[in-house]
Enzyme design. Structure first.
Site, PDB file in Angstrom:
ATOM      1  CG  HIS A   1       2.513  -2.192  -2.950  1.00  0.00           C
ATOM      2  ND1 HIS A   1       3.760  -1.780  -3.377  1.00  0.00           N
ATOM      3  CD2 HIS A   1       2.703  -3.416  -2.389  1.00  0.00           C
ATOM      4  CE1 HIS A   1       4.665  -2.697  -3.082  1.00  0.00           C
ATOM      5  NE2 HIS A   1       4.054  -3.701  -2.484  1.00  0.00           N
ATOM      6  CB  CYS A   2       2.317   0.832  -8.160  1.00  0.00           C
ATOM      7  SG  CYS A   2       1.697   2.453  -7.664  1.00  0.00           S
ATOM      8  CB  ALA A   3       6.784   2.826  -7.473  1.00  0.00           C
TER       9      ALA A   3
ATOM     10  NE  ARG B   1      -0.325   6.905  -8.082  1.00  0.00           N
ATOM     11  CZ  ARG B   1      -0.999   7.529  -9.033  1.00  0.00           C
ATOM     12  NH1 ARG B   1      -2.272   7.266  -9.213  1.00  0.00           N
ATOM     13  NH2 ARG B   1      -0.407   8.404  -9.803  1.00  0.00           N
TER      14      ARG B   1
END
Length: 624
Positions: free
Chosen positions: A25-27, A29
């Site tokens: 995951h990113c910030a 998504r």
């Protein structure tokens, strides 16, 4: 929000854990590499509470969650048995199968994304800290010789100074080589003795071969090239040494070979590439700074949507490493703030409580550089606000480009990045950001919404019989955009669709109930004016056999506008994997000169369809 329940629903609808090749995951998504995207039920995932949208870009299946993404990922990792669920630094995997083959562009974007995403937050935080220190010095709040300044500057600058070490670790993870050997390689380039020699332009010799004096602090490309070469060397060494000694001798010879090879060949080549890229970017920028501002200010969020924005990150960091500044970051902040302005306008103008709440929260996150909830949940969903934000970003970007503003440190483009723009062109940056924000807000407020009727039910009751009220509250979308070919083709008649906020269906006209379906998913009503209206709740919801539906009327019952017709459980229908979009269709469209949706974008307390009888001649005013 129940994170475990949401994670379970996502896991089920992406095809289960056996369909996951890689997950991280990113910030905002959840990002997946799926073995087969055909097994994923995108429509069902998009309809889950807590999911903003689904994006398929750069070879990744991305589920946009927003600020709660870390909690959802942790729950997902527990359910699927993914490795390293507690850290975004590692892409959690269930198998080494790469899944569907990606083209070289998608693989490159995924590689860059995988390298920078794990420590992007720390990088942005450190950049902001350096900017704040610069601001403190500019206002004489702090001296560069003070102990506090030196300590905080060390905290802010360390990640940039030792950037090759961080990049070595994440690149090794992506290229599947020994991460600690890669880190040792990156650290060797920054070893104090070598840095001192290189800084003094003293020429070292490796068995008579001269080493080009180059410093690698804060650089990007040389270490990435070095780890890439290492990814080819390491498998060869593994084959040469027996398993009993491989764990020692492969790292040993990797360092023996790669450190001098990097200093002699790979590093200088990477330096040349970096200098060339920096010169190329600046040549384009200097040739048309206003044009560059317009293009980047307008289309940066489009790049974000398609995932190609990651290709700019190495360029911007390379500019700072090679030239000490970057001209693109200040422009990108205009693109971000224009989205924030558009979200604020939606918050102020919208009468849909769910949209208002989402716009308010996404406005705040956009100010701090997180725009995905704004884009996917608000501006792009409503379309016109996104276009208005594009115009606002272009205007602000043009001003910033003309001012020639420079960023002294890398961080996320946002309001927090402003201190990093102190110096050349700073006032132009401030003016540009104000124009971008107000441009996005003002344009959205006045032009980003279709004409909204402010009438309540009592006013609507005075409308002509040739208008149709909204039977449910929610967001109006074109009928042609629904995920059902029969409805979208308008074969059953013209009308529109509504993404519901509440599970309550009311009579859209005064008339008689002419069709009550046993499953409760559809109701037919004939208006006193003669309009035959079908209200169809959800797509393929007939398969629920009446579960989660409660019909409140009977065949041939006379009803008035606003009378309760049906109740349905929006959340449970979504959880069951069905699209809850409500279609409102005039089935006798052929009897009318025109069936036209109004300009309303939200169905709450609005009339939504205008019907023009055939006896009204073309061009005559409609009876509305």
């Amino acid at each position: 929000m129940d994170y475990s329940e949401l994670a379970q629903s996502i896991l089920t609808n992406i095809g289960g854990k056996d369909n996951i090749s890689k997950a991280w995951h990113c910030a905002t998504r959840l990002r997946f590499n799926l073995k087969s995207t055909d097994k994923a039920n995108t429509e069902a995932i998009e309809n889950l509470d807590g999911v903003i949208t689904v994006v398929q870009s750069a070879g990744q299946y991305q589920v946009v969650i927003g600020n709660a993404v870390a909690q959802v990922f942790a729950a997902l990792a527990d359910l699927a048995g993914l490795a390293n669920p507690d850290t975004a630094a590692d892409a959690a995997t269930t198998t080494e199968d790469a899944g569907e083959k990606q083209n070289i562009i998608n693989r490159f974007i995924a590689f860059i994304s995988g390298i920078f995403t794990p420590f992007l937050g720390a990088l942005a935080g450190a950049g902001i800290l350096k900017g704040l220190l610069a601001l403190a010095v500019a206002f004489n709040w702090m001296s560069t010789t003070s102990g506090a300044y030196k300590i905080w500057y060390s905290a802010g600058d360390a990640i940039f100074y030792f950037l090759p070490v961080f990049l070595a670790f994440t690149a090794a993870k992506q290229l599947k080589v020994n991460q600690f050997v890669a880190v040792s390689l990156g650290a060797a380039l920054l070893y104090p003795t070598l840095v001192t020699v290189m800084t003094n332009s003293t020429t070292l010799h490796f068995f008579g071969i001269p080493v080009v004096p180059t410093t690698y602090t804060s650089t990007v490309i040389p270490i990435l090239l070095a780890v890439w070469v290492l990814s080819y060397l390491e498998p060869v060494l593994d084959k040469l040494f027996p398993a009993a000694i491989r764990n020692i001798f492969t790292p040993l010879f990797s360092l023996i070979i790669m450190v001098p090879l990097t200093l002699l060949v790979v590093g200088p080549i990477g330096g040349l590439i970096g200098n060339g890229l920096a010169s190329g970017v600046m040549a384009i920028y200097n040739f048309m700074p206003i044009g560059a501002g317009v293009i980047m200010g307008a289309f940066w969020q489009v790049f974000v949507i398609f995932g190609v924005h990651w290709t700019f990150v190495p360029l911007m960091m390379n500019n700072i490493a090679k030239m000490g500044y970057d001209p693109l970051l200040p422009i990108l902040s205009a693109a971000v703030l224009s989205q924030a302005g558009a979200a604020l306008a939606v918050f102020l103008k919208s009468r849909d409580q769910k949209m208002k709440a989402l716009a308010g929260s996404s406005f705040v996150t956009a100010l701090f550089g997180i725009t995905e909830p704004t884009i996917y949940g608000v501006t792009l969903k409503l379309k016109r606000p996104f276009y208005c934000a594009v115009v606002g970003g272009a205007l602000g970007g043009a001003i910033i480009g003309a001012a020639g503003t420079h960023a002294s440190s890398f961080t996320l483009p946002s309001l927090l990045a402003v201190p990093t723009f102190l110096g050349h062109g700073f006032m132009g940056e401030v003016i540009g950001l104000i124009v971008a924000f107000l441009g996005g807000a003002i344009l959205t407020y006045f032009f980003g919404f279709a004409r909204q009727q402010q009438a309540d039910h009592s006013v609507v009751s005075d409308q002509s019989d040739n208008t149709v009220m909204a039977p449910v509250e929610g967001t109006i979308i074109p009928l042609t955009s629904v995920h059902d070919e029969v409805f979208a083709s308008e074969a059953m008649g013209k009308g529109l669709a509504i993404v519901p906020n509440k599970g309550t269906v009311t009579a859209p006209v005064d008339g008689t109930i002419t069709a009550v379906y046993p499953t409760g998913h559809a109701i037919g009503i004939t208006a006193n004016s003669g309009a035959e209206i079908l209200i169809h709740i959800g797509i393929n919801t007939v398969q629920l056999n009446g579960q989660y539906f409660e019909t409140m009327v009977k065949q041939n019952q006379v009803v008035k506008r606003g009378d309760l017709l049906t109740k349905f459980d929006v959340d449970k229908i979504k959880t069951a994997g069905y699209d809850t979009t409500v279609m409102v269709i005039i089935t006798n469209t052929a009897d009318y000169q025109m069936v036209k949706p109004t300009d309303a974008t939200e169905a709450s307390d609005n009339w939504i369809l205008e019907l023009q009888p055939k006896e009204i001649m073309e061009g005559a005013p409609a009876n509305v």
